[in-house]
Enzyme design. Structure first.
Site, short mmCIF file in Angstrom:
data_model
loop_
_atom_site.label_atom_id
_atom_site.label_comp_id
_atom_site.label_asym_id
_atom_site.label_seq_id
_atom_site.Cartn_x
_atom_site.Cartn_y
_atom_site.Cartn_z
N TRP A 120 29.03 -85.84 -51.97
CA TRP A 120 28.82 -87.23 -51.59
C TRP A 120 28.39 -88.07 -52.78
CZ3 TRP A 120 25.37 -84.00 -48.28
CH2 TRP A 120 26.05 -83.52 -47.12
N ALA A 123 24.82 -87.56 -54.20
CA ALA A 123 24.43 -86.22 -54.66
C ALA A 123 25.46 -85.66 -55.64
CB ALA A 123 24.26 -85.30 -53.45
N CYS A 124 26.57 -85.17 -55.12
CA CYS A 124 27.52 -84.44 -55.97
C CYS A 124 28.31 -85.34 -56.91
CB CYS A 124 28.44 -83.60 -55.10
SG CYS A 124 27.52 -82.34 -54.18
N LEU A 125 28.30 -86.65 -56.68
CA LEU A 125 28.80 -87.59 -57.68
C LEU A 125 27.68 -87.97 -58.64
CD1 LEU A 125 31.05 -89.51 -58.76
CD2 LEU A 125 30.05 -91.25 -57.28
#
Length: 203
Positions: A120, A123-125
């Site tokens: 997301w 977070a992961c971006l």
């Protein structure tokens, strides 16, 4: 109408096929289904178009998943079909930058400009973008090919990475920045097909 001589594609301050890499993280069914900041069908179309653009220009691609080894599903089928030649680097870390194989794959591209889409946003971006920026990479988050668990989370994630120096782009801007000149005939037909015929005229 005369085009200027093409800039050095390795030192060009803008994105070029020679100076950029495409990084796609965690476009897996569970993550896609939990996005609440934009329509997930549109987001998926956008990231697929982004991948088609990347392959058209021959960008090196780093494709990563999380926790497939522990039961999560791999990359969504329509995206993986475009990136069939890109191995999926599975990991357990939420922050992909903390995975040894992921970092090695990014470094192996030899590129310092990273076009990135990840789920997301918050977070992961955000986490690998922040770490890559700290290490001197230029990072270009594709804002209409990412999503967060809420509109507020998505906006906060983008604000955080923009404040750190990330340069937000759209999937269409990536296509036109890489193409740059319609006189560059090798990729014109495919880019027109991906961007205009298959998407913008059909929306």
């Amino acid at each position: 109408m005369t085009s200027e001589p093409r800039r050095d594609p390795f030192t060009d301050p803008l994105l070029t096929p020679e100076n950029a890499a495409l990084v796609i993280i965690d476009f897996q069914p569970t993550q896609v289904a939990s996005v609440r900041s934009m329509d997930t069908a549109l987001m998926t179309k956008n990231v697929v178009s982004l991948a088609q653009i990347g392959t058209t220009f021959g960008l090196p691609v780093v494709l990563s998943t999380v926790n497939v080894a522990n039961g999560q599903q791999p990359t969504v089928a329509e995206l993986k079909a475009v990136l069939a030649d890109s191995p999926e680097l599975d990991r357990t870390q939420i922050n992909a930058w903390e995975d040894v194989e992921f970092r090695a794959a990014v470094e192996a591209t030899g590129r310092r400009k990273l076009i990135i889409a990840a789920l997301w946003t918050e977070a992961c971006l955000a986490y690998p973008t922040l770490d890559a920026l700290r290490e001197g990479y230029e990072v270009f988050p594709v804002v209409d090919a990412v999503g967060g668990t809420s509109a507020e989370a998505h906006r906060a994630g983008l604000r955080r990475i923009e404040a750190a120096g990330a340069q937000p782009v759209s999937w269409v801007s990536v296509a036109t920045e890489l193409q740059r000149d319609w006189a560059r005939a090798d990729t014109v037909a495919r880019i027109r097909e991906v961007v205009i015929v298959d998407r913008l005229l059909k929306e």
